[in-house]
Write an enzyme that holds these catalytic residues in place. Structure first.
Site, PDB file in Angstrom:
ATOM      1  CB  THR A 168       0.626  -2.934   9.332  1.00 28.96           C
ATOM      2  OG1 THR A 168      -0.166  -3.985   8.561  1.00 28.96           O
ATOM      3  CG2 THR A 168       1.297  -2.006   8.484  1.00 28.96           C
TER       4      THR A 168
ATOM      5  CG  HIS B 262       6.329   1.756  12.136  1.00 27.58           C
ATOM      6  ND1 HIS B 262       6.633   2.176  13.426  1.00 27.58           N
ATOM      7  CD2 HIS B 262       7.272   1.314  11.357  1.00 27.58           C
ATOM      8  CE1 HIS B 262       7.886   1.868  13.665  1.00 27.58           C
ATOM      9  NE2 HIS B 262       8.226   1.084  12.416  1.00 27.58           N
TER      10      HIS B 262
ATOM     11  CB  SER C  92      -0.883   0.103   1.175  1.00 24.81           C
ATOM     12  OG  SER C  92      -1.882  -1.073   1.361  1.00 24.81           O
TER      13      SER C  92
END
Ligand code: DLZ
Length: 289
Positions: free
Chosen positions: A210, A212, A180
């Site tokens: 994920t 952060h 992303s």
């Protein structure tokens, strides 16, 4: 204000307009009499010269004339009064002023006309809206490979929406990026290429997986938004942000629809809106030209 001749007529008129669903106002009653106010959102007074108005003195514009007519007929039937005692409802007739009208005479001598314009935009503010036809439009899809089990489903959903809305296969440019994080840059390149009318961005960020997460999500959404603002090319946001894989699957074709499909529809609509705003004057659009 209209005066009812008798108390019985008052009750009949109040019953008729109540049945039609008019919003009641603040009624009063004292030793001198009583009132039954009904509120209209807008009132106009119109004088006509040169030809007699083909309609009664009081004309009420409605939306959904057929539904109002059915209610009026039903009210008259339920009142059980013989037609000669009043409570007459005419047939619906076409007027010479592009409208349909019927008249109701709930009490003898008091005739009300109900009408609806043939023009669906009459009296309504007309918004500029995009339709959902993708025919003749070119689209870019930027899809992240990370969490491909889900992004592939989003991609299928987006393609399904575009093709079923009339887009040609060769009018769709697909760009695959690693994750992303890379979506905004690729979307901007595609937008700057001048080859597409709108872009669909597809990705999945899972909070649990994920590092952060917040920082990445903020940057991805900001980057996609900024590319859209800077380039003027509509970018539909189809990047899922979920707590778990299960939640993401639900949004990729299971329990909660397919967000790729929805994003593609938004892209089509925004491409159409842009075309309308850019190519026609706003006054033309408002006039339905
Ligand atoms: C590195 C990473 C992580 C941890 N999680 C995700 C994710 O949930 N969804 C996603 O689309 N991409 C993830 N990535 C990859 C980054 O977006 C990016 O591709 C890499 O950091 C390389 O720049």
């Amino acid at each position: 204000m209209r005066a009812a001749r008798t108390s019985a007529e008052f009750d009949t008129l109040a019953s008729f307009f109540g049945a039609l669903g008019f919003e009641p106002g603040k009624a009063w009653a004292d030793n001198e009499g009583r009132s039954a106010p009904f509120l209209a959102p807008l009132g106009n007074l119109e004088f006509v010269a040169g030809r007699l108005p083909a309609t009664p003195e009081i004309l009420i514009e409605v939306t959904g004339l057929d539904a109002v007519y059915a209610v009026a007929k039903n009210w008259a039937a339920e009142s059980g009064a013989p037609a000669e005692s009043g409570q007459k409802i005419s047939e619906i007739a076409q007027t010479h002023w592009n409208s349909r009208v019927f008249t109701a005479e709930p009490v003898p001598g008091m005739i009300f006309g109900f009408w609806e314009s043939d023009n669906p935009h009459h009296g309504k503010p007309v918004a500029i809206e995009g339709d959902l036809s993708a025919a003749g439009m070119r689209f870019g899809i930027v899809v992240a490979r990370w969490n491909a089990v889900i992004t592939d489903r989003l991609l299928q959903g987006a393609l399904d929406a575009l093709l079923r809305s009339g887009a040609k296969k060769d009018a769709i440019t697909m760009v695959r990026v690693p994750g992303s994080w890379e979506i905004p840059a690729a979307a901007r390149l595609l937008a700057n290429s001048g080859q597409v009318d709108a872009i669909v961005t597809l990705g999945v960020l899972l909070r649990g997986d994920t590092a952060h997460y917040e920082a990445i999500y903020t940057e991805v959404s900001r980057g996609i938004g900024q590319s859209q603002q800077d380039t003027g090319v509509p970018h539909a946001f189809g990047v899922l942000t979920c707590e778990t894989l299960e939640q993401a699957l639900d949004r990729a074709g299971l329990k909660m629809g397919n967000k790729g499909f929805e994003a593609a529809l938004a892209a089509i609509e925004m491409a159409a809106v842009k075309k309308k705003i850019v190519t026609a004057s706003v006054t033309d659009i408002a006039a339905g030209r």
